[in-house]
Write a protein that holds these residues in place. Structure first.
Motif, PDB file in Angstrom:
ATOM      1  N   LEU A 153       4.889   0.700   6.456  1.00 42.98           N
ATOM      2  CA  LEU A 153       5.467   0.016   5.305  1.00 42.98           C
ATOM      3  C   LEU A 153       4.416  -0.199   4.223  1.00 42.98           C
ATOM      4  CD1 LEU A 153       7.813  -1.453   3.938  1.00 42.98           C
ATOM      5  CD2 LEU A 153       7.154  -3.510   5.193  1.00 42.98           C
ATOM      6  N   ILE A 154       3.236  -0.612   4.618  1.00 41.59           N
ATOM      7  CA  ILE A 154       2.165  -0.839   3.650  1.00 41.59           C
ATOM      8  C   ILE A 154       1.787   0.466   2.966  1.00 41.59           C
ATOM      9  CG2 ILE A 154      -0.266  -1.494   3.399  1.00 41.59           C
ATOM     10  CD1 ILE A 154       0.273  -3.600   5.618  1.00 41.59           C
ATOM     11  N   ARG A 155       1.691   1.561   3.739  1.00 39.52           N
ATOM     12  CA  ARG A 155       1.380   2.866   3.146  1.00 39.52           C
ATOM     13  C   ARG A 155       2.438   3.266   2.133  1.00 39.52           C
ATOM     14  NH1 ARG A 155       0.576   4.525   8.296  1.00 39.52           N
ATOM     15  NH2 ARG A 155      -1.576   4.386   8.892  1.00 39.52           N
ATOM     16  N   THR A 156       3.713   3.040   2.482  1.00 43.66           N
ATOM     17  CA  THR A 156       4.812   3.388   1.586  1.00 43.66           C
ATOM     18  C   THR A 156       4.727   2.579   0.295  1.00 43.66           C
ATOM     19  OG1 THR A 156       6.230   3.941   3.447  1.00 43.66           O
ATOM     20  CG2 THR A 156       7.321   3.473   1.361  1.00 43.66           C
ATOM     21  N   ILE A 157       4.479   1.292   0.425  1.00 37.71           N
ATOM     22  CA  ILE A 157       4.360   0.432  -0.761  1.00 37.71           C
ATOM     23  C   ILE A 157       3.200   0.882  -1.624  1.00 37.71           C
ATOM     24  CG2 ILE A 157       3.796  -1.909  -1.546  1.00 37.71           C
ATOM     25  CD1 ILE A 157       5.342  -2.895   0.977  1.00 37.71           C
ATOM     26  N   ARG A 158       2.061   1.152  -0.986  1.00 39.99           N
ATOM     27  CA  ARG A 158       0.877   1.576  -1.730  1.00 39.99           C
ATOM     28  C   ARG A 158       1.151   2.888  -2.454  1.00 39.99           C
ATOM     29  NH1 ARG A 158      -4.709   2.452   1.372  1.00 39.99           N
ATOM     30  NH2 ARG A 158      -3.574   4.252   2.128  1.00 39.99           N
ATOM     31  N   HIS A 159       1.809   3.823  -1.785  1.00 40.36           N
ATOM     32  CA  HIS A 159       2.126   5.119  -2.376  1.00 40.36           C
ATOM     33  C   HIS A 159       3.055   4.957  -3.587  1.00 40.36           C
ATOM     34  CE1 HIS A 159       2.929   9.384  -2.643  1.00 40.36           C
ATOM     35  NE2 HIS A 159       4.220   9.122  -2.615  1.00 40.36           N
ATOM     36  N   GLU A 160       4.100   4.152  -3.421  1.00 37.69           N
ATOM     37  CA  GLU A 160       5.052   3.940  -4.518  1.00 37.69           C
ATOM     38  C   GLU A 160       4.386   3.251  -5.707  1.00 37.69           C
ATOM     39  OE1 GLU A 160       8.171   5.103  -4.947  1.00 37.69           O
ATOM     40  OE2 GLU A 160       7.774   6.203  -3.093  1.00 37.69           O
ATOM     41  N   ASN A 168       1.256   3.411  -6.487  1.00 37.71           N
ATOM     42  CA  ASN A 168       0.353   4.388  -7.073  1.00 37.71           C
ATOM     43  C   ASN A 168       1.118   5.373  -7.956  1.00 37.71           C
ATOM     44  OD1 ASN A 168      -2.140   5.596  -7.541  1.00 37.71           O
ATOM     45  ND2 ASN A 168      -1.884   7.022  -5.847  1.00 37.71           N
ATOM     46  N   LYS A 169       2.296   5.811  -7.510  1.00 40.44           N
ATOM     47  CA  LYS A 169       3.116   6.732  -8.292  1.00 40.44           C
ATOM     48  C   LYS A 169       3.516   6.103  -9.626  1.00 40.44           C
ATOM     49  CE  LYS A 169       6.702   8.115  -6.086  1.00 40.44           C
ATOM     50  NZ  LYS A 169       7.796   8.598  -5.235  1.00 40.44           N
ATOM     51  N   GLN A 170       3.700   4.789  -9.633  1.00 41.55           N
ATOM     52  CA  GLN A 170       4.118   4.090 -10.840  1.00 41.55           C
ATOM     53  C   GLN A 170       2.928   3.642 -11.681  1.00 41.55           C
ATOM     54  OE1 GLN A 170       6.915   0.992  -9.882  1.00 41.55           O
ATOM     55  NE2 GLN A 170       8.017   2.312  -8.471  1.00 41.55           N
ATOM     56  N   GLY A 171       1.716   3.992 -11.239  1.00 44.64           N
ATOM     57  CA  GLY A 171       0.522   3.648 -12.009  1.00 44.64           C
ATOM     58  C   GLY A 171       0.037   2.231 -11.806  1.00 44.64           C
ATOM     59  N   VAL A 172       0.543   1.569 -10.776  1.00 44.65           N
ATOM     60  CA  VAL A 172       0.125   0.198 -10.499  1.00 44.65           C
ATOM     61  C   VAL A 172      -1.111   0.247  -9.603  1.00 44.65           C
ATOM     62  CG1 VAL A 172       0.779  -1.995  -9.439  1.00 44.65           C
ATOM     63  CG2 VAL A 172       2.487  -0.623 -10.662  1.00 44.65           C
ATOM     64  N   VAL A 173      -2.122  -0.479  -9.991  1.00 44.92           N
ATOM     65  CA  VAL A 173      -3.317  -0.568  -9.154  1.00 44.92           C
ATOM     66  C   VAL A 173      -3.070  -1.670  -8.139  1.00 44.92           C
ATOM     67  CG1 VAL A 173      -5.786  -1.039  -9.115  1.00 44.92           C
ATOM     68  CG2 VAL A 173      -4.785   0.198 -11.043  1.00 44.92           C
ATOM     69  N   TYR A 174      -3.019  -1.279  -6.876  1.00 48.07           N
ATOM     70  CA  TYR A 174      -2.720  -2.263  -5.835  1.00 48.07           C
ATOM     71  C   TYR A 174      -3.917  -3.178  -5.616  1.00 48.07           C
ATOM     72  CZ  TYR A 174      -4.843   1.549  -3.215  1.00 48.07           C
ATOM     73  OH  TYR A 174      -5.661   2.549  -2.798  1.00 48.07           O
ATOM     74  N   THR A 175      -3.631  -4.323  -5.068  1.00 51.11           N
ATOM     75  CA  THR A 175      -4.674  -5.321  -4.889  1.00 51.11           C
ATOM     76  C   THR A 175      -5.590  -4.949  -3.738  1.00 51.11           C
ATOM     77  OG1 THR A 175      -3.381  -6.629  -3.342  1.00 51.11           O
ATOM     78  CG2 THR A 175      -3.119  -7.142  -5.675  1.00 51.11           C
ATOM     79  N   VAL A 176      -6.766  -5.490  -3.755  1.00 53.33           N
ATOM     80  CA  VAL A 176      -7.719  -5.264  -2.679  1.00 53.33           C
ATOM     81  C   VAL A 176      -7.153  -5.798  -1.373  1.00 53.33           C
ATOM     82  CG1 VAL A 176     -10.022  -5.865  -1.831  1.00 53.33           C
ATOM     83  CG2 VAL A 176      -9.687  -5.296  -4.237  1.00 53.33           C
ATOM     84  N   GLY A 177      -6.434  -6.885  -1.418  1.00 55.78           N
ATOM     85  CA  GLY A 177      -5.867  -7.481  -0.211  1.00 55.78           C
ATOM     86  C   GLY A 177      -4.953  -6.528   0.532  1.00 55.78           C
ATOM     87  N   LEU A 178      -4.144  -5.770  -0.191  1.00 53.80           N
ATOM     88  CA  LEU A 178      -3.245  -4.819   0.436  1.00 53.80           C
ATOM     89  C   LEU A 178      -4.038  -3.748   1.171  1.00 53.80           C
ATOM     90  CD1 LEU A 178      -0.314  -3.885   0.824  1.00 53.80           C
ATOM     91  CD2 LEU A 178      -0.524  -2.626  -1.321  1.00 53.80           C
ATOM     92  N   THR A 179      -5.076  -3.255   0.547  1.00 59.64           N
ATOM     93  CA  THR A 179      -5.923  -2.244   1.178  1.00 59.64           C
ATOM     94  C   THR A 179      -6.613  -2.816   2.408  1.00 59.64           C
ATOM     95  OG1 THR A 179      -6.292  -1.184  -0.944  1.00 59.64           O
ATOM     96  CG2 THR A 179      -7.847  -0.656   0.787  1.00 59.64           C
ATOM     97  N   GLU A 180      -7.094  -4.046   2.322  1.00 61.59           N
ATOM     98  CA  GLU A 180      -7.762  -4.675   3.464  1.00 61.59           C
ATOM     99  C   GLU A 180      -6.807  -4.828   4.643  1.00 61.59           C
ATOM    100  OE1 GLU A 180      -9.325  -8.289   1.881  1.00 61.59           O
ATOM    101  OE2 GLU A 180     -11.045  -7.297   0.973  1.00 61.59           O
TER     102      GLU A 180
END
Length: 53
Positions: free
Chosen positions: A20-27, A29-41
């Motif tokens: 789910l996190i990978r899917t959110i991060r991918h979506e 990224n496709k929309q040009g949103v820089v995801y937060t460091v917390g999500l990556t952590e």
């Protein structure tokens, strides 16, 4: 539920959450949103935990 069953259930939950996190991060990224460091952590912690099992 045995201890082994609990471990398997936890591993399955972690795998679903990582997906789910990978899917959110991918979506995002496709929309040009820089995801937060917390999500990556969170994603990295889940992946590390999967490798330790």
């Amino acid at each position: 539920m045995t201890n082994e069953d609990a471990k398997i259930a936890l591993a399955n939950l972690m795998i679903r959450k990582a997906g789910l996190i990978r899917t959110i991060r991918h979506e995002m990224n496709k929309q040009g949103v820089v995801y937060t460091v917390g999500l990556t952590e969170i994603l990295e912690a889940i992946e590390r935990a999967k490798k330790e099992d």
